[in-house]
Each structure stands twice: as structure tokens, then as C-alpha cells.
Design a protein around this motif. Structure first.
Motif, PDB file in Angstrom:
ATOM      1  N   GLN A 232      -0.332  14.020   0.440  1.00 43.70           N
ATOM      2  CA  GLN A 232       1.043  14.279   0.024  1.00 43.70           C
ATOM      3  C   GLN A 232       1.488  13.333  -1.086  1.00 43.70           C
ATOM      4  N   TRP A 233       1.081  12.059  -1.013  1.00 47.39           N
ATOM      5  CA  TRP A 233       1.435  11.095  -2.054  1.00 47.39           C
ATOM      6  C   TRP A 233       0.851  11.559  -3.385  1.00 47.39           C
ATOM      7  N   MET A 234      -0.410  11.957  -3.368  1.00 49.21           N
ATOM      8  CA  MET A 234      -1.069  12.397  -4.605  1.00 49.21           C
ATOM      9  C   MET A 234      -0.413  13.668  -5.149  1.00 49.21           C
ATOM     10  N   THR A 235      -0.194  14.625  -4.282  1.00 53.56           N
ATOM     11  CA  THR A 235       0.385  15.906  -4.686  1.00 53.56           C
ATOM     12  C   THR A 235       1.803  15.737  -5.213  1.00 53.56           C
ATOM     13  N   ALA A 236       2.600  14.906  -4.567  1.00 51.76           N
ATOM     14  CA  ALA A 236       3.989  14.685  -5.000  1.00 51.76           C
ATOM     15  C   ALA A 236       4.058  14.121  -6.411  1.00 51.76           C
ATOM     16  N   ARG A 237       3.034  13.418  -6.816  1.00 54.50           N
ATOM     17  CA  ARG A 237       3.012  12.820  -8.154  1.00 54.50           C
ATOM     18  C   ARG A 237       2.194  13.648  -9.145  1.00 54.50           C
ATOM     19  N   GLY A 238       1.685  14.772  -8.693  1.00 55.51           N
ATOM     20  CA  GLY A 238       0.952  15.680  -9.572  1.00 55.51           C
ATOM     21  C   GLY A 238      -0.483  15.275  -9.859  1.00 55.51           C
ATOM     22  N   TYR A 239      -1.044  14.374  -9.047  1.00 54.17           N
ATOM     23  CA  TYR A 239      -2.418  13.945  -9.259  1.00 54.17           C
ATOM     24  C   TYR A 239      -3.378  14.828  -8.473  1.00 54.17           C
ATOM     25  N   ALA A 240      -4.308  15.407  -9.174  1.00 52.62           N
ATOM     26  CA  ALA A 240      -5.377  16.145  -8.489  1.00 52.62           C
ATOM     27  C   ALA A 240      -6.353  15.113  -7.920  1.00 52.62           C
TER      28      ALA A 240
ATOM     29  N   SER B 216      -0.794   1.663   1.744  1.00 53.55           N
ATOM     30  CA  SER B 216      -0.965   0.790   0.584  1.00 53.55           C
ATOM     31  C   SER B 216      -2.070   1.386  -0.283  1.00 53.55           C
ATOM     32  N   LEU B 217      -1.753   1.664  -1.527  1.00 50.46           N
ATOM     33  CA  LEU B 217      -2.696   2.290  -2.450  1.00 50.46           C
ATOM     34  C   LEU B 217      -3.328   1.252  -3.362  1.00 50.46           C
ATOM     35  N   THR B 218      -4.644   1.313  -3.499  1.00 46.69           N
ATOM     36  CA  THR B 218      -5.342   0.480  -4.474  1.00 46.69           C
ATOM     37  C   THR B 218      -6.257   1.365  -5.321  1.00 46.69           C
ATOM     38  N   TYR B 219      -6.411   0.955  -6.578  1.00 50.21           N
ATOM     39  CA  TYR B 219      -7.341   1.627  -7.482  1.00 50.21           C
ATOM     40  C   TYR B 219      -7.585   0.729  -8.684  1.00 50.21           C
ATOM     41  N   ASP B 220      -8.640   1.040  -9.411  1.00 44.37           N
ATOM     42  CA  ASP B 220      -8.944   0.359 -10.672  1.00 44.37           C
ATOM     43  C   ASP B 220      -9.388   1.439 -11.655  1.00 44.37           C
ATOM     44  N   ILE B 221      -8.427   2.211 -12.088  1.00 49.63           N
ATOM     45  CA  ILE B 221      -8.691   3.393 -12.909  1.00 49.63           C
ATOM     46  C   ILE B 221      -9.378   3.045 -14.230  1.00 49.63           C
ATOM     47  N   ALA B 222      -9.274   1.810 -14.671  1.00 54.80           N
ATOM     48  CA  ALA B 222      -9.917   1.408 -15.922  1.00 54.80           C
ATOM     49  C   ALA B 222     -11.442   1.412 -15.789  1.00 54.80           C
ATOM     50  N   THR B 223     -11.944   1.212 -14.575  1.00 57.71           N
ATOM     51  CA  THR B 223     -13.396   1.148 -14.398  1.00 57.71           C
ATOM     52  C   THR B 223     -13.984   2.326 -13.637  1.00 57.71           C
ATOM     53  N   ARG B 224     -13.198   2.927 -12.729  1.00 60.82           N
ATOM     54  CA  ARG B 224     -13.724   4.058 -11.967  1.00 60.82           C
ATOM     55  C   ARG B 224     -12.568   4.897 -11.425  1.00 60.82           C
ATOM     56  N   PRO B 225     -12.845   6.175 -11.122  1.00 72.12           N
ATOM     57  CA  PRO B 225     -11.749   7.087 -10.750  1.00 72.12           C
ATOM     58  C   PRO B 225     -11.390   7.089  -9.261  1.00 72.12           C
ATOM     59  N   PHE B 226     -11.815   6.111  -8.504  1.00 71.30           N
ATOM     60  CA  PHE B 226     -11.618   6.129  -7.055  1.00 71.30           C
ATOM     61  C   PHE B 226     -10.347   5.410  -6.623  1.00 71.30           C
ATOM     62  N   PHE B 227      -9.827   5.816  -5.474  1.00 74.75           N
ATOM     63  CA  PHE B 227      -8.651   5.170  -4.891  1.00 74.75           C
ATOM     64  C   PHE B 227      -8.868   4.991  -3.398  1.00 74.75           C
TER      65      PHE B 227
ATOM     66  N   VAL C 273      -6.485  -4.541  -5.738  1.00 75.74           N
ATOM     67  CA  VAL C 273      -6.999  -4.808  -4.392  1.00 75.74           C
ATOM     68  C   VAL C 273      -6.480  -6.139  -3.837  1.00 75.74           C
ATOM     69  N   ALA C 274      -6.057  -7.031  -4.692  1.00 75.09           N
ATOM     70  CA  ALA C 274      -5.500  -8.307  -4.235  1.00 75.09           C
ATOM     71  C   ALA C 274      -4.218  -8.103  -3.417  1.00 75.09           C
ATOM     72  N   PHE C 275      -3.562  -6.964  -3.597  1.00 73.79           N
ATOM     73  CA  PHE C 275      -2.323  -6.666  -2.878  1.00 73.79           C
ATOM     74  C   PHE C 275      -2.539  -5.669  -1.742  1.00 73.79           C
ATOM     75  N   ALA C 276      -3.785  -5.385  -1.423  1.00 68.30           N
ATOM     76  CA  ALA C 276      -4.098  -4.414  -0.374  1.00 68.30           C
ATOM     77  C   ALA C 276      -3.595  -4.904   0.974  1.00 68.30           C
ATOM     78  N   ALA C 277      -3.015  -3.990   1.717  1.00 68.03           N
ATOM     79  CA  ALA C 277      -2.520  -4.324   3.054  1.00 68.03           C
ATOM     80  C   ALA C 277      -2.518  -3.058   3.901  1.00 68.03           C
ATOM     81  N   PHE C 278      -2.727  -3.240   5.176  1.00 69.32           N
ATOM     82  CA  PHE C 278      -2.622  -2.120   6.100  1.00 69.32           C
ATOM     83  C   PHE C 278      -1.168  -2.053   6.552  1.00 69.32           C
ATOM     84  N   THR C 279      -0.474  -0.987   6.126  1.00 73.87           N
ATOM     85  CA  THR C 279       0.938  -0.826   6.459  1.00 73.87           C
ATOM     86  C   THR C 279       1.176   0.581   6.997  1.00 73.87           C
ATOM     87  N   ALA C 280       2.289   0.760   7.697  1.00 70.49           N
ATOM     88  CA  ALA C 280       2.630   2.081   8.222  1.00 70.49           C
ATOM     89  C   ALA C 280       2.876   3.076   7.094  1.00 70.49           C
TER      90      ALA C 280
END
Length: 108
Positions: free
Chosen positions: A75-83, A37-48, A27-34
Motif C-alpha cells: 500500500q505504501w508503494m502503490t499510494a506513491r505510484g511506485y511499481a 521503516s523503509l530503507t533503500y539505496d537507489i543510487a546503487t541498487r533497486p531494492f528496498f 540503513v543507519a536509521f532502520a528500525a522495527f516500528t509498528a
């Protein structure tokens, strides 16, 4: 705009790949870009959260811009095979956000 959701049914390899890249998506690198910008902390919770910057010329365009952000996230999730599940989005009209002291000084 923010598009939020949850990873769903990750395999051990997918989870390991997300953990490996987690520092880039802190989240320290979060930015609103065209591009988004993806943020997550999969080690603690499954949210993005994806953060997108967009422009709507008219109020009626907000729905289109928000839908485009949701589509891009999916599309980003699907392209990488993430449900994923539970995609939601929120759009903020920045012209309605009150200016703080610094913003008022810059305008003056």
C-alpha cells in the motif's frame, strides 16, 4: 518482520524523488516500528526493505501479522505510484532468539 522487494520501472522523476529522500531512508536509521521503516539505496541498487514490529499472541497469528506487513508495504508503494516486484517477507519470533550476555544480566 522484514518485507523486501525491488522497485520496478521507475520513471526519471520517481528515481529523482527517491534519490532526494534517500538520506531519510538510509540503513543507519532502520528500525522495527509498528508503522514500518523503509530503507533503500537507489543510487546503487533497486531494492528496498520495510521493517515492521508486530505481535502475535499465538503461532497461528504469525501468518496474519506477516500478511498485514506485506499489505502495508504494498500500500505504501502503490499510494506513491511506485511499481514494485518480488515482495518477500521474513518474520522472527524474538522469544526464540538467544539472549546475549547483557540480556542475561538484565534478567538476573
Amino acid at each position: 518482520m522484514t518485507v523486501k522487494g525491488a522497485f520496478d520501472a521507475l520513471t526519471a522523476d520517481q528515481r529523482a524523488a527517491l534519490l532526494k529522500d534517500a538520506a531519510q531512508h538510509d540503513v543507519a536509521f532502520a528500525a522495527f516500528t509498528a508503522a514500518g521503516s523503509l530503507t533503500y539505496d537507489i543510487a546503487t541498487r533497486p531494492f528496498f526493505t520495510f521493517r515492521y514490529e508486530g505481535t502475535a499472541e499465538q503461532d497461528s497469528d504469525i501468518v496474519k501479522v506477516t500478511a498485514a506487513a506485506e499489505t502495508a508495504a504494498a500500500q505504501w508503494m502503490t499510494a506513491r505510484g511506485y511499481a514494485y516486484k518480488n515482495l518477500t517477507s521474513q518474520t522472527t519470533d524474538m522469544s526464540l532468539v538467544p539472549l546475549g550476555p547483557r540480556g542475561r544480566r538484565e534478567i538476573a
